[in-house]
Design an enzyme around this catalytic site. Structure first.
Site, PDB file in Angstrom:
ATOM      1  N   ASP A 143      49.266   2.133  62.624  1.00  0.00           N
ATOM      2  CA  ASP A 143      48.532   2.805  63.705  1.00  0.00           C
ATOM      3  C   ASP A 143      49.471   3.105  64.859  1.00  0.00           C
ATOM      4  O   ASP A 143      50.494   2.437  65.021  1.00  0.00           O
ATOM      5  CB  ASP A 143      47.425   1.883  64.247  1.00  0.00           C
ATOM      6  CG  ASP A 143      46.256   1.738  63.294  1.00  0.00           C
ATOM      7  OD1 ASP A 143      46.181   2.497  62.318  1.00  0.00           O
ATOM      8  OD2 ASP A 143      45.418   0.854  63.543  1.00  0.00           O
ATOM      9  N   ARG A 154      49.679  10.370  59.512  1.00  0.00           N
ATOM     10  CA  ARG A 154      48.255  10.557  59.845  1.00  0.00           C
ATOM     11  C   ARG A 154      48.220  11.163  61.248  1.00  0.00           C
ATOM     12  O   ARG A 154      48.652  10.542  62.211  1.00  0.00           O
ATOM     13  CB  ARG A 154      47.509   9.229  59.858  1.00  0.00           C
ATOM     14  CG  ARG A 154      46.043   9.394  60.284  1.00  0.00           C
ATOM     15  CD  ARG A 154      45.488   8.138  60.927  1.00  0.00           C
ATOM     16  NE  ARG A 154      45.471   7.030  60.017  1.00  0.00           N
ATOM     17  CZ  ARG A 154      45.566   5.765  60.431  1.00  0.00           C
ATOM     18  NH1 ARG A 154      45.703   5.464  61.703  1.00  0.00           N
ATOM     19  NH2 ARG A 154      45.549   4.784  59.558  1.00  0.00           N
TER      20      ARG A 154
HETATM   21  P1  FDA Z   1      36.874  14.569  69.477  1.00  0.00           P
HETATM   22  O1  FDA Z   1      36.657  13.215  70.097  1.00  0.00           O
HETATM   23  O2  FDA Z   1      37.763  15.532  70.194  1.00  0.00           O
HETATM   24  O3  FDA Z   1      35.468  15.234  69.277  1.00  0.00           O
HETATM   25  C1  FDA Z   1      35.360  16.558  68.761  1.00  0.00           C
HETATM   26  C2  FDA Z   1      34.108  16.695  67.927  1.00  0.00           C
HETATM   27  O4  FDA Z   1      34.191  15.809  66.779  1.00  0.00           O
HETATM   28  C3  FDA Z   1      32.825  16.319  68.622  1.00  0.00           C
HETATM   29  O5  FDA Z   1      32.342  17.358  69.420  1.00  0.00           O
HETATM   30  C4  FDA Z   1      31.941  15.994  67.434  1.00  0.00           C
HETATM   31  O6  FDA Z   1      31.491  17.173  66.826  1.00  0.00           O
HETATM   32  C5  FDA Z   1      32.893  15.296  66.495  1.00  0.00           C
HETATM   33  N1  FDA Z   1      32.903  13.830  66.777  1.00  0.00           N
HETATM   34  C6  FDA Z   1      33.875  13.134  67.385  1.00  0.00           C
HETATM   35  N2  FDA Z   1      33.548  11.825  67.491  1.00  0.00           N
HETATM   36  C7  FDA Z   1      32.319  11.722  66.952  1.00  0.00           C
HETATM   37  C8  FDA Z   1      31.396  10.649  66.787  1.00  0.00           C
HETATM   38  N3  FDA Z   1      31.693   9.413  67.218  1.00  0.00           N
HETATM   39  N4  FDA Z   1      30.223  10.902  66.185  1.00  0.00           N
HETATM   40  C9  FDA Z   1      29.916  12.126  65.755  1.00  0.00           C
HETATM   41  N5  FDA Z   1      30.731  13.186  65.892  1.00  0.00           N
HETATM   42  C10 FDA Z   1      31.897  13.003  66.486  1.00  0.00           C
HETATM   43  N6  FDA Z   1      43.897   7.024  67.677  1.00  0.00           N
HETATM   44  C11 FDA Z   1      45.083   6.509  68.102  1.00  0.00           C
HETATM   45  O7  FDA Z   1      45.448   6.692  69.270  1.00  0.00           O
HETATM   46  N7  FDA Z   1      45.853   5.784  67.230  1.00  0.00           N
HETATM   47  C12 FDA Z   1      45.512   5.581  65.928  1.00  0.00           C
HETATM   48  O8  FDA Z   1      46.244   4.920  65.173  1.00  0.00           O
HETATM   49  C13 FDA Z   1      44.286   6.161  65.459  1.00  0.00           C
HETATM   50  N8  FDA Z   1      43.887   6.039  64.167  1.00  0.00           N
HETATM   51  C14 FDA Z   1      42.791   6.715  63.715  1.00  0.00           C
HETATM   52  C15 FDA Z   1      42.466   6.714  62.362  1.00  0.00           C
HETATM   53  C16 FDA Z   1      41.392   7.458  61.892  1.00  0.00           C
HETATM   54  C17 FDA Z   1      41.069   7.460  60.431  1.00  0.00           C
HETATM   55  C18 FDA Z   1      40.591   8.211  62.820  1.00  0.00           C
HETATM   56  C19 FDA Z   1      39.426   9.011  62.363  1.00  0.00           C
HETATM   57  C20 FDA Z   1      40.889   8.179  64.167  1.00  0.00           C
HETATM   58  C21 FDA Z   1      41.960   7.439  64.635  1.00  0.00           C
HETATM   59  N9  FDA Z   1      42.275   7.429  65.990  1.00  0.00           N
HETATM   60  C22 FDA Z   1      43.479   6.872  66.394  1.00  0.00           C
HETATM   61  C23 FDA Z   1      41.318   7.957  67.001  1.00  0.00           C
HETATM   62  C24 FDA Z   1      41.637   9.388  67.399  1.00  0.00           C
HETATM   63  O9  FDA Z   1      42.803   9.427  68.174  1.00  0.00           O
HETATM   64  C25 FDA Z   1      40.486   9.992  68.223  1.00  0.00           C
HETATM   65  O10 FDA Z   1      40.343   9.256  69.406  1.00  0.00           O
HETATM   66  C26 FDA Z   1      39.148  10.035  67.518  1.00  0.00           C
HETATM   67  O11 FDA Z   1      39.284  10.365  66.171  1.00  0.00           O
HETATM   68  C27 FDA Z   1      38.234  11.061  68.218  1.00  0.00           C
HETATM   69  O12 FDA Z   1      38.780  12.347  68.131  1.00  0.00           O
HETATM   70  P2  FDA Z   1      38.217  13.449  67.105  1.00  0.00           P
HETATM   71  O13 FDA Z   1      39.378  14.202  66.565  1.00  0.00           O
HETATM   72  O14 FDA Z   1      37.393  12.771  66.080  1.00  0.00           O
HETATM   73  O15 FDA Z   1      37.331  14.443  67.943  1.00  0.00           O
END
Ligand code: FDA
Length: 310
Positions: free
Chosen positions: A133, A183
């Site tokens: 991570d 990732r």
């Molecule tokens: P973002 O938060 O920008 O949201 C965009 C859209 O996605 C929303 O409008 C909605 O449609 C959908 N969405 C997002 N969250 C949702 C929810 N909770 N429920 C429903 N819909 C939702 N970070 C880090 O700093 N270090 C790391 O090692 C990791 N590792 C990691 C592994 C994996 C498998 C994932 C999925 C995520 C991480 N992260 C992480 C977290 C990552 O940095 C980030 O904070 C989250 O994934 C939220 O960003 P999104 O890209 O999902 O969308």
């Protein structure tokens, strides 16, 4: 307003007093269950078995960060060795993901490396992947150095990179000679404005730019890539770019967190995408849960709803 909410929960994730107050409250414990199948490894394994039936792979991770005693970090390493054995015994389609500070990165890179390398070796013998991570910006350079050292000896290691950091494009360039497994995520920590893209649209644009670069490398056979996002716009942007490059749906992975967008995960898997759900478990869920609240206001409403449940 939304940005303020995000700042508040990121601040709360680092506040020890609030941690003590909230982790003792039943309503917080109830709300967190949405993202955590339970606190025990057995709970996580059970969730992985259910996901497997839906065609979804998994990643297991024990919550915890900034471990400051050598014997505690040793215990974390022993725990992950047993997780790998259990994954093998139960024939789960699962990898593990580790936070370097849980292995003593604060005590030195060599210390963390020696513990993590034991896990990478065991995982290699069981044909499993170990993902590293990415934590807050203070750890980015050492974590990349850790990955470079591990990757020079082992092929079964992946590294998380964060699209919100300005530096990530050049980090990708520096990693390419190693044929890395990356990732890509947007990034989840509270960071100073001068090192990150502060507007969501800029983070999204950088995510898609980096995705394009990494997919090109996949096409050349020079990298593997996983996209850790729940964002439908990122997922369609990534799949369009892959299609244009003539890559198959299974040439990358879409990774999401357990309990988020469950239906979407199943739908993507049924369409032929490789989907992997990151299942967290363990008792040290507070800072991790606060970062989830920072990501999405709906999660806060869910927490508030639990306040009134008995
Ligand atoms: P973002 O938060 O920008 O949201 C965009 C859209 O996605 C929303 O409008 C909605 O449609 C959908 N969405 C997002 N969250 C949702 C929810 N909770 N429920 C429903 N819909 C939702 N970070 C880090 O700093 N270090 C790391 O090692 C990791 N590792 C990691 C592994 C994996 C498998 C994932 C999925 C995520 C991480 N992260 C992480 C977290 C990552 O940095 C980030 O904070 C989250 O994934 C939220 O960003 P999104 O890209 O999902 O969308």
């Amino acid at each position: 307003m939304l940005a303020l909410g995000r700042q508040f929960f990121l601040w709360a994730s680092e506040n020890k007093w609030l941690e003590k107050q909230l982790t003792e409250r039943a309503f917080t414990r109830r709300a967190v269950q949405r993202f955590l199948p339970g606190e025990s490894l057995e709970d996580a394994v059970g969730a992985s078995e259910v996901l497997r039936e839906r065609g979804i792979k998994s990643i297991l991770t024990q919550l915890g960060e900034n471990v400051s005693e050598g014997h505690d970090a040793d215990a974390v390493a022993e725990h992950y060795l047993s997780v790998l054995d259990l994954i093998n015994e139960r024939q789960l389609d699962a990898d593990v993901s580790l936070k370097p500070t849980q292995f003593g990165l604060d005590m030195g890179l060599d210390e963390a490396q020696s513990r993590i390398e034991r896990i990478v070796r065991r995982a290699g013998s069981l044909r499993r992947l170990v993902a590293i991570d990415m934590e807050s910006s203070a750890y980015v350079s050492t974590t990349i150095e850790l990955y470079k050292r591990l990757r020079s000896e082992h092929s079964n290691v992946a590294l998380c990179l964060q699209a919100y950091l300005h530096r990530t494009a050049s980090d990708v360039v520096s990693l390419l000679p190693l044929s890395p497994t990356i990732r890509l995520v947007k990034g989840a920590y509270k960071e100073p404005g001068n090192i990150v893209f502060t507007k969501k649209r800029d983070v999204d644009a950088n995510f898609l730019r980096l995705a394009g670069t990494l997919l090109q490398e996949v096409k050349q056979g020079n990298a593997r890539v996983f996209f850790g996002t729940h964002d439908p716009r990122m997922i369609s942007g990534v799949s369009e770019r892959a299609k244009k490059l003539g890559l198959k749906k299974n040439s990358f992975e879409i990774q999401m967190l357990y309990g988020i967008q469950g239906e979407t995960q199943a739908r993507l898997a049924s369409k032929g995408y490789v989907v992997r759900s990151l299942i967290s478990y363990g008792e040290s869920w507070y800072p991790w849960y606060m970062r989830r609240l920072a990501e999405r206001p709906a999660n806060v409403f869910f927490l508030a709803k639990n306040l009134f449940k008995r």
